[in-house]
Design a protein around this motif. Structure first.
Motif, PDB file in Angstrom:
ATOM      1  N   HIS A 135    -107.108  68.808 -69.150  1.00 31.78           N
ATOM      2  CA  HIS A 135    -105.971  68.231 -68.809  1.00 31.78           C
ATOM      3  C   HIS A 135    -104.710  68.522 -69.862  1.00 31.78           C
ATOM      4  N   THR A 136    -103.535  68.610 -69.373  1.00 37.31           N
ATOM      5  CA  THR A 136    -102.522  69.040 -70.133  1.00 37.31           C
ATOM      6  C   THR A 136    -102.523  68.401 -71.371  1.00 37.31           C
ATOM      7  N   SER A 137    -102.919  67.150 -71.430  1.00 43.89           N
ATOM      8  CA  SER A 137    -102.648  66.575 -72.965  1.00 43.89           C
ATOM      9  C   SER A 137    -103.970  66.781 -73.716  1.00 43.89           C
ATOM     10  N   LEU A 189     -96.941  62.506 -72.075  1.00 44.04           N
ATOM     11  CA  LEU A 189     -98.129  63.414 -72.833  1.00 44.04           C
ATOM     12  C   LEU A 189     -98.786  64.194 -71.989  1.00 44.04           C
ATOM     13  N   ASN A 190     -99.031  63.652 -70.609  1.00 44.30           N
ATOM     14  CA  ASN A 190     -99.746  64.438 -69.601  1.00 44.30           C
ATOM     15  C   ASN A 190     -98.908  65.672 -69.189  1.00 44.30           C
ATOM     16  N   SER A 191     -97.693  65.623 -69.339  1.00 48.13           N
ATOM     17  CA  SER A 191     -96.780  66.603 -68.839  1.00 48.13           C
ATOM     18  C   SER A 191     -96.558  67.519 -69.826  1.00 48.13           C
ATOM     19  N   VAL A 192     -97.019  67.583 -71.024  1.00 46.12           N
ATOM     20  CA  VAL A 192     -96.758  68.699 -71.789  1.00 46.12           C
ATOM     21  C   VAL A 192     -97.651  69.157 -72.397  1.00 46.12           C
TER      22      VAL A 192
END
Lengths: 677, 305
Positions: free
Chosen positions: A620-622, B298-301
């Motif tokens: 995941h991105t995070s 947070l999930n976008s970066v």
């Protein structure tokens, strides 16, 4: 009827713009009330949109329709003509606005726009119209996009930009399809002859014909020479041969008068790949001579079948024929721009042995006309002693006593007598006509030839322009052992007319001004003139490469590209190009998305992530390095954890960055092989 | 020191069952010298948390119940005229304490809110031209009811920004709720709590927060998070530099509680929601499947870029 969905404002506005843009190129051809009708319909539709007016009721609609049809019938003399049909379309197109309730109706208007747009090409195919229509298509597409956008979307310029981008993106595809798809000949034939259109050199010649032509600077043809170019004195573009004279008017001989007695045909038609033409050509009586001129002509529409070419032409284009008096003919009239290739033999000797039937044809003059001229002819012929000396004497006579004018006096029935003895002023046709008559009077075979003389070279592009004011008439005389020889009595009178071209010969002279001939005045403004030449060059290229791109040209181009033409080969090349193009796009995207991070540690980390995700680890991105290590689920999780720990330290603790750590990590990342449990 | 912090958390956890994360955030907020806003429904343990924390770290504790008719003087204090010696005597208000619980801060008028918030920012109070310092450390825990409840004055964005963190307590887990029912009255338990650090120790720990390492890589992560909030159409506005500093300070405090001398992205992520969300206005639904705005950001970066 209440519309289910109101058509959005931006779509409506674009649609109105599109309609007006579609109408504009037709403006000169259409009656003015059509513009009025369109405007009324637009205003009505706007008021409907604003809720001030309502859609017209059925009787009103029918009334309007009936009225408009009546107007169309009254406005056009030929109801079945093309203009009238386009006008009908416009009527429907405008009135449709008054019943444009729903999206579907708007689509009808949009499709009609595209259709009417195309009708413009029936009248004109120049590059400006093509560009203009391209822009109009963009606007029409904007309507279409707008129609499908959400209700609240009110960025008309953004929609327009989107449409522009989409159409521009489609251009490469368009070009490929244009180049590759089969070029079908038109399967309909539209009678495009416009009322009162100028037709250039006409099929008869009586005193006064040519003067009208000299007032026009309209383009007749463009000529491109491959290799050797002729000098101005040789630029006699033969188009028509006049053999029949009734004392005042010269006419072309009837086809049966011209049947090649040896061959039994009047015209031999060129057919590519056929031996018949070569065989027939061999029977025609001419010796080629030394020089060959190879050139291509793009003839503007003339609505007549004659084609123009330099002395002794041999056509190289299908549908073009060579008549027994060595002029070119097209099967059917030239209704659109026509391109043909010709080889000309300027030094050829024609009909060294003149057949008797031809001698009779080319010496016939009516009895009892122009008696004074006949008498003079007989006397001078005796004085001269030979045919050639007689011809020279006549030319001398013209040279001494006559002068060339664009405003000759009107002549009566014995036109040659009046011209030779009384007025002594005239234009090329007067000279050619009386010269030929004087020759025929003493039984020397002679005929009048009409066409164009000269032409100006376009300095921006390697081709030559011939305009209507280059129209000219001259004489061909049969001389023993020399065959048909061209004599231009106008040259004897006004050599500058031939050497410098027409417009130069009359530069600054009052005559031009009073004949209402305006081109030269404007041409003196050299900038304008240059612009005109530049523009003409563009149009020439357009005509030559786009409009003139026919099945033959396509085939030769494809053959040049592919070696040999076959559908399979074409498909393969097409596929190869497409794949190549996609690969290029892919490479470009790769390059654009390439890792531009300066930090080598980050790049290394990214590489590891790529490896992991290829191995099937969901990232995941995070996710932080430790997150990934904790739940990677790979078989060799320990090593990964240790690597990630190192990364974590490298990234987030100060003083951990040195060459060695990085190299070590780099090695471990490279060696790490991901495999899921 | 690490042990002390751990025992603070355990001690508070004894009263406030199953809310370890919130307790840790509150502690981080205290260590980072910020102020805390607790937003939740009445009866969820906001006061208990504030009280317990104050007691365990051995600080003075005062509580103000904010009402709509409260005036600034009710918080700051008043001077009264002493007829005997003809002078003014200042009676300090409840703000002169180390831990102030401002309960239901959004029920009072903006004027009183401002007075309190000014005190929070300046750490001093000016009454009748005389400036008085507030005690050290000074930690405000404000609670507010969800803004859609009746009788509330929304805190303006500029004042929300003064709170380092905003946390929500939420309903307790079932398991802990049963323990709560079965156990002693929380008020009795509160009374039994003992301080595990003294003021001097606490201040020393507070000063340690600044020495926690934050590397370039980490700062760039924070920077990208902040940049993202500024460029995204879903948010009405982005995070301010003050907010960025708040993230870093809170992450440091968190790292300290976790017993590290350096900040890792996990620390940033742990405090992110509490530090950031009350400073932003969300313009979209949660159709992406993210539970909260913070999670979405947070999930976008990317963590490492």
């Amino acid at each position: 009827m209440i519309p289910a969905i109101q058509i959005s404002r931006q779509t409506l506005v674009w649609l109105f713009i599109a309609q007006i843009m579609v109408f504009l190129p037709h403006y000169s051809r259409m009656p003015i009330w059509l513009a009025g009708l369109l405007l009324v319909c637009i205003v009505w539709r706007v008021q409907v949109y604003r809720g001030h007016w309502s859609y017209p009721r059925r009787p009103v609609k029918f009334g309007l329709l009936g009225l408009a049809i009546l107007f169309v019938l009254l406005s056009f003399p030929r109801v079945l003509g093309l203009e009238a049909m386009v006008a009908f379309l416009f009527v429907a197109y405008s009135l449709k606005l008054l019943e444009m309730y729903s999206k579907r109706d708007a689509l009808v208007v949009i499709y009609l726009s595209l259709f009417i747009l195309m009708t413009g090409f029936l009248f004109d195919q120049n590059i400006l119209l093509a560009l203009y229509n391209f822009i109009t298509v963009i606007v029409v597409m904007t309507c279409m996009i707008g129609l499908n956008q959400e209700k609240g979307y009110v960025f008309p310029l953004r929609t327009f930009r989107m449409s522009t981008a989409m159409l521009l993106q489609s251009v490469p595809l368009m070009v490929v399809m244009f180049l590759v798809l089969p070029r079908l000949p038109a399967f309909w034939n539209v009678p495009v002859q416009q009322e009162g259109a100028k037709t250039g050199v006409s099929d008869t010649m009586s005193p006064g014909n040519f003067v009208d032509l000299t007032r026009s600077d309209e383009l007749v043809m463009r000529v491109t020479f491959n290799g050797e170019k002729p000098i101005p004195q040789q630029l006699y573009w033969r188009g028509l041969v006049f053999s029949n004279f009734d004392g005042r008017t010269w006419r072309q001989a009837e086809p049966e008068q011209l049947i090649n007695r040896g061959l039994g045909k009047t015209v031999i038609w060129y057919e590519s790949g056929s031996y018949r033409f070569r065989n027939d050509l061999a029977t025609m009586d001419f010796e080629q001579g030394e020089r060959v001129l190879d050139y291509e002509v793009i003839l503007e529409e003339t609505h007549q079948p004659w084609l123009f070419a330099l002395g002794v032409p041999v056509p190289e284009t299908d549908g073009v024929g060579l008549v027994s008096d060595f002029r070119l003919l097209k099967q059917g009239p030239v209704t659109t721009r026509f391109k043909y290739n010709v080889y000309s033999y300027p030094d050829a000797v024609i009909e060294r042995d003149l057949p008797q039937w031809r001698r009779e044809l080319e010496t016939a003059i009516p009895e009892a006309v122009n008696p004074r001229s006949r008498e003079l002819a007989t006397r001078w012929y005796q004085e001269a002693g030979s045919d050639e000396a007689y011809v020279e004497k006549l030319l001398d006579y013209f040279n001494q006593s006559f002068y060339y004018t664009l405003q000759p006096p009107a002549l009566g029935n014995d036109s040659v007598d009046e011209f030779l003895f009384d007025s002594q002023r005239g234009f090329c046709e007067h000279f050619a006509s009386s010269f030929t008559f004087m020759l025929r009077a003493v039984e020397i075979p002679a005929r009048v030839v009409a066409g164009y003389q000269g032409g100006e070279a376009n300095p921006y592009q390697d081709y030559m322009l011939v305009r209507q004011y280059d129209a000219h008439a001259w004489t061909e005389v049969w001389i023993k052992d020399k065959g048909w020889v061209r004599y231009d009595p106008t040259f004897a009178v006004a050599p500058e007319r031939i050497l410098d071209g027409f417009s130069r010969a009359f530069e600054g002279s009052e005559e031009l001004a009073t004949t209402g001939f305006g081109f030269d005045d404007v041409a003196n403004l050299s900038m304008f003139y240059n612009l005109q030449l530049q523009f003409d060059r563009l149009n020439y290229l357009w005509a030559r490469w786009v409009l003139g791109y026919d099945a033959g040209k396509q085939k030769s181009m494809l053959e040049k590209l592919l070696g040999a033409y076959s559908v399979a080969r074409l498909a393969m090349v097409f596929l190869a190009f497409s794949v190549g193009f996609l690969v290029l796009v892919y490479l470009y995207l790769l390059w654009r998305e390439r890792d531009r991070t300066a930090d080598p540690a980050v790049r290394l980390y990214r590489r590891l992530l790529k490896k992991l995700s290829r191995a099937g680890v969901e990232i995941h991105t995070s996710d932080t390095p430790l997150d990934i290590a904790a739940r990677s689920g790979v078989a060799n999780a320990q090593e990964l954890e240790s690597i990630m720990d190192d990364f974590n330290r490298l990234f987030y603790q100060t003083g951990r960055r040195d060459r060695e750590t990085l190299d070590d990590l780099s090695k471990r990342v490279r060696q790490w092989r991901g495999r899921m449990v | 020191m690490q042990a002390q912090l751990q025992s603070v958390i355990t001690e508070v956890g004894r009263v406030l069952l199953g809310k370890e994360e919130q307790v840790k955030l509150s502690l981080a907020c205290l260590l980072a010298k910020g102020h805390l806003l607790i937003e939740d429904l009445p009866g969820m343990g906001k006061t208990t948390l504030a009280h317990a924390l104050a007691k365990v770290v051995g600080l003075d504790y005062q509580r103000v119940q904010c009402t709509s008719d409260m005036l600034p003087a009710d918080i700051l204090g008043v001077s009264t005229f002493n007829q005997q010696d003809g002078s003014f005597n200042f009676h300090p208000g409840p703000v002169f304490t180390q831990v102030l619980l401002a309960d239901e801060i959004n029920r009072t008028s903006s004027k009183t809110q401002s007075a309190l918030l000014e005190a929070m920012e300046e750490r001093q109070v000016t009454v009748e031209g005389e400036t008085r310092d507030l005690p050290e450390p000074f930690f405000v825990i404000a609670t507010q009811n969800p803004s859609d409840q009746s009788g509330t004055y929304r805190l303006p964005e500029s004042q929300l920004d003064r709170f380092l963190m905003r946390i929500q307590l939420g309903y307790p887990d079932q398991k802990y709720e049963r323990q709560l029912y079965e156990g002693l009255d929380p008020r009795d338990q509160l009374r039994q709590l003992q301080a595990v650090v003294n003021t001097a120790e606490l201040m020393q720990i507070q000063n340690q927060v600044n020495s926690i390492q934050a590397t370039e890589t980490l700062l760039s992560y924070v920077e990208r998070l902040v940049q993202f909030t500024r460029s995204n159409a879903r948010l009405a506005w982005g995070l301010s530099p003050r907010a960025a500093l708040a993230i870093i300070r809170s992450a440091r405090a968190w790292a300290l509680i976790e017993g590290r001398d350096h900040v890792i992205p996990e620390d940033v992520q742990a405090v992110f929601d509490a530090v950031v969300v009350h400073r932003l206005r969300d313009g979209a639904d949660y159709s992406q499947g993210d539970r909260s705005l913070g999670e979405w950001i947070l999930n976008s970066v990317e963590v490492v870029a």
